[in-house]
Scaffold this motif. Sequence first.
Motif, PDB file in Angstrom:
ATOM      1  N   ALA A  85       0.843  -1.195   0.000  1.00 26.40           N
ATOM      2  CA  ALA A  85       0.000   0.000   0.000  1.00 26.40           C
ATOM      3  C   ALA A  85       0.878   1.246   0.000  1.00 26.40           C
ATOM      4  N   GLY A  86       1.959   1.218   0.769  1.00 27.60           N
ATOM      5  CA  GLY A  86       2.869   2.357   0.838  1.00 27.60           C
ATOM      6  C   GLY A  86       3.593   2.625  -0.465  1.00 27.60           C
ATOM      7  N   SER A  87       3.781   1.574  -1.253  1.00 24.07           N
ATOM      8  CA  SER A  87       4.488   1.765  -2.526  1.00 24.07           C
ATOM      9  C   SER A  87       3.526   1.914  -3.700  1.00 24.07           C
ATOM     10  N   GLY A  88       2.223   2.017  -3.400  1.00 23.51           N
ATOM     11  CA  GLY A  88       1.241   2.240  -4.466  1.00 23.51           C
ATOM     12  C   GLY A  88       1.037   1.050  -5.369  1.00 23.51           C
ATOM     13  N   ALA A  89       1.002  -0.160  -4.806  1.00 23.06           N
ATOM     14  CA  ALA A  89       0.822  -1.378  -5.597  1.00 23.06           C
ATOM     15  C   ALA A  89      -0.489  -2.072  -5.200  1.00 23.06           C
ATOM     16  N   PRO A  90      -1.630  -1.568  -5.670  1.00 19.19           N
ATOM     17  CA  PRO A  90      -2.910  -2.137  -5.242  1.00 19.19           C
ATOM     18  C   PRO A  90      -3.098  -3.601  -5.637  1.00 19.19           C
ATOM     19  N   ASP A  91      -2.505  -4.035  -6.746  1.00 20.34           N
ATOM     20  CA  ASP A  91      -2.644  -5.437  -7.142  1.00 20.34           C
ATOM     21  C   ASP A  91      -1.960  -6.360  -6.139  1.00 20.34           C
ATOM     22  N   VAL A  92      -0.808  -5.938  -5.639  1.00 17.81           N
ATOM     23  CA  VAL A  92      -0.101  -6.737  -4.634  1.00 17.81           C
ATOM     24  C   VAL A  92      -0.906  -6.743  -3.331  1.00 17.81           C
ATOM     25  N   ALA A 125     -10.440  -1.241  -6.020  1.00 18.48           N
ATOM     26  CA  ALA A 125     -10.825   0.075  -6.533  1.00 18.48           C
ATOM     27  C   ALA A 125      -9.624   0.948  -6.882  1.00 18.48           C
ATOM     28  N   GLY A 126      -8.427   0.586  -6.432  1.00 14.38           N
ATOM     29  CA  GLY A 126      -7.249   1.381  -6.754  1.00 14.38           C
ATOM     30  C   GLY A 126      -6.293   1.486  -5.583  1.00 14.38           C
ATOM     31  N   PRO A 127      -5.272   2.348  -5.719  1.00 13.56           N
ATOM     32  CA  PRO A 127      -4.253   2.491  -4.670  1.00 13.56           C
ATOM     33  C   PRO A 127      -4.849   2.897  -3.322  1.00 13.56           C
ATOM     34  N   LEU A 128      -4.214   2.409  -2.264  1.00 15.46           N
ATOM     35  CA  LEU A 128      -4.644   2.711  -0.894  1.00 15.46           C
ATOM     36  C   LEU A 128      -3.554   3.479  -0.168  1.00 15.46           C
ATOM     37  N   GLN A 129      -3.970   4.309   0.759  1.00  8.21           N
ATOM     38  CA  GLN A 129      -3.024   5.018   1.615  1.00  8.21           C
ATOM     39  C   GLN A 129      -2.560   4.057   2.713  1.00  8.21           C
ATOM     40  N   ALA A 130      -1.286   4.022   2.991  1.00  5.13           N
ATOM     41  CA  ALA A 130      -0.730   3.096   3.980  1.00  5.13           C
ATOM     42  C   ALA A 130      -1.139   3.433   5.402  1.00  5.13           C
ATOM     43  N   ASP A 131      -1.708   4.629   5.614  1.00  4.58           N
ATOM     44  CA  ASP A 131      -2.094   5.007   6.977  1.00  4.58           C
ATOM     45  C   ASP A 131      -3.589   4.828   7.245  1.00  4.58           C
ATOM     46  N   LEU A 132      -4.286   4.066   6.417  1.00  2.53           N
ATOM     47  CA  LEU A 132      -5.708   3.801   6.659  1.00  2.53           C
ATOM     48  C   LEU A 132      -5.884   3.034   7.970  1.00  2.53           C
ATOM     49  N   PRO A 133      -6.939   3.346   8.725  1.00  4.45           N
ATOM     50  CA  PRO A 133      -7.181   2.640   9.990  1.00  4.45           C
ATOM     51  C   PRO A 133      -7.282   1.121   9.843  1.00  4.45           C
ATOM     52  N   PHE A 135      -5.522  -0.836   8.205  1.00  2.00           N
ATOM     53  CA  PHE A 135      -4.208  -1.481   8.283  1.00  2.00           C
ATOM     54  C   PHE A 135      -3.782  -1.675   9.734  1.00  2.00           C
ATOM     55  N   ARG A 136      -4.048  -0.685  10.584  1.00  2.38           N
ATOM     56  CA  ARG A 136      -3.758  -0.849  12.021  1.00  2.38           C
ATOM     57  C   ARG A 136      -4.644  -1.938  12.613  1.00  2.38           C
ATOM     58  N   GLU A 137      -5.915  -1.955  12.186  1.00  2.00           N
ATOM     59  CA  GLU A 137      -6.843  -2.973  12.689  1.00  2.00           C
ATOM     60  C   GLU A 137      -6.370  -4.379  12.340  1.00  2.00           C
ATOM     61  N   ILE A 138      -5.939  -4.572  11.095  1.00  3.19           N
ATOM     62  CA  ILE A 138      -5.520  -5.916  10.691  1.00  3.19           C
ATOM     63  C   ILE A 138      -4.243  -6.320  11.421  1.00  3.19           C
ATOM     64  N   GLU A 139      -3.347  -5.379  11.650  1.00  2.69           N
ATOM     65  CA  GLU A 139      -2.124  -5.688  12.399  1.00  2.69           C
ATOM     66  C   GLU A 139      -2.453  -6.040  13.844  1.00  2.69           C
ATOM     67  N   ASN A 140      -3.360  -5.275  14.460  1.00  2.26           N
ATOM     68  CA  ASN A 140      -3.774  -5.582  15.834  1.00  2.26           C
ATOM     69  C   ASN A 140      -4.475  -6.927  15.919  1.00  2.26           C
ATOM     70  N   GLU A 141      -5.350  -7.186  14.963  1.00  3.67           N
ATOM     71  CA  GLU A 141      -6.070  -8.461  14.972  1.00  3.67           C
ATOM     72  C   GLU A 141      -5.115  -9.624  14.745  1.00  3.67           C
ATOM     73  N   PHE A 142      -4.152  -9.441  13.863  1.00  5.24           N
ATOM     74  CA  PHE A 142      -3.177 -10.508  13.641  1.00  5.24           C
ATOM     75  C   PHE A 142      -2.383 -10.767  14.920  1.00  5.24           C
TER      76      PHE A 142
END
Length: 159
Positions: A85-92, A125-133, A135-142
């Motif tokens: 997400a930080g490198s702008g690779a939505p497919d990855v 839908a396209g590129p994501l911002q790496a600071d979206l909530p 991402f923190r949620e998935i890291e916390n849940e993991f």
Amino acid sequence: RRASFDAGMNDFVAKPVQVEALENALRRFSRSVRRGSAAPPPPSWALPQELSALASSGEAPVVDDLLSLFLATASQHVAGIRAAAGSGAPDVVRKRAHSLKGSAAQIGAARLAELSRQIEQQATAGPLQADLPVFREIENEFSNVTRAIQSRLDRSKKT
């Protein structure tokens, strides 16, 4: 029964459990939650019935290996999702989230699978911002899932 009520239980469903009695108890509980009493949060991870049955049939080492493999690969996916997400690779992002969604669902990490589904959908839908909530949620849940699984693995080693 009295000791259970004294400990805070305020309802029960007698065995053998009848579907109608269970539905009624769930409705009563649901009404009490809506009135403001807090329900406990769902667990981050619960071993699915199929894997539990496999473990109980003498194949616990196989289940433990599967859980260990999940932890190893899922940690790579979680880290890779944020990095992509930080490198702008939505497919990855989408591919990693899709893989994590499937493996999390298979081992009983329902919330992790749902968060992965949300990220997968957003990445479509396209590129994501790496600071979206999310991402923190998935890291916390993991982290929660990892602690729960590691606890099971530690208990298995002791037996």
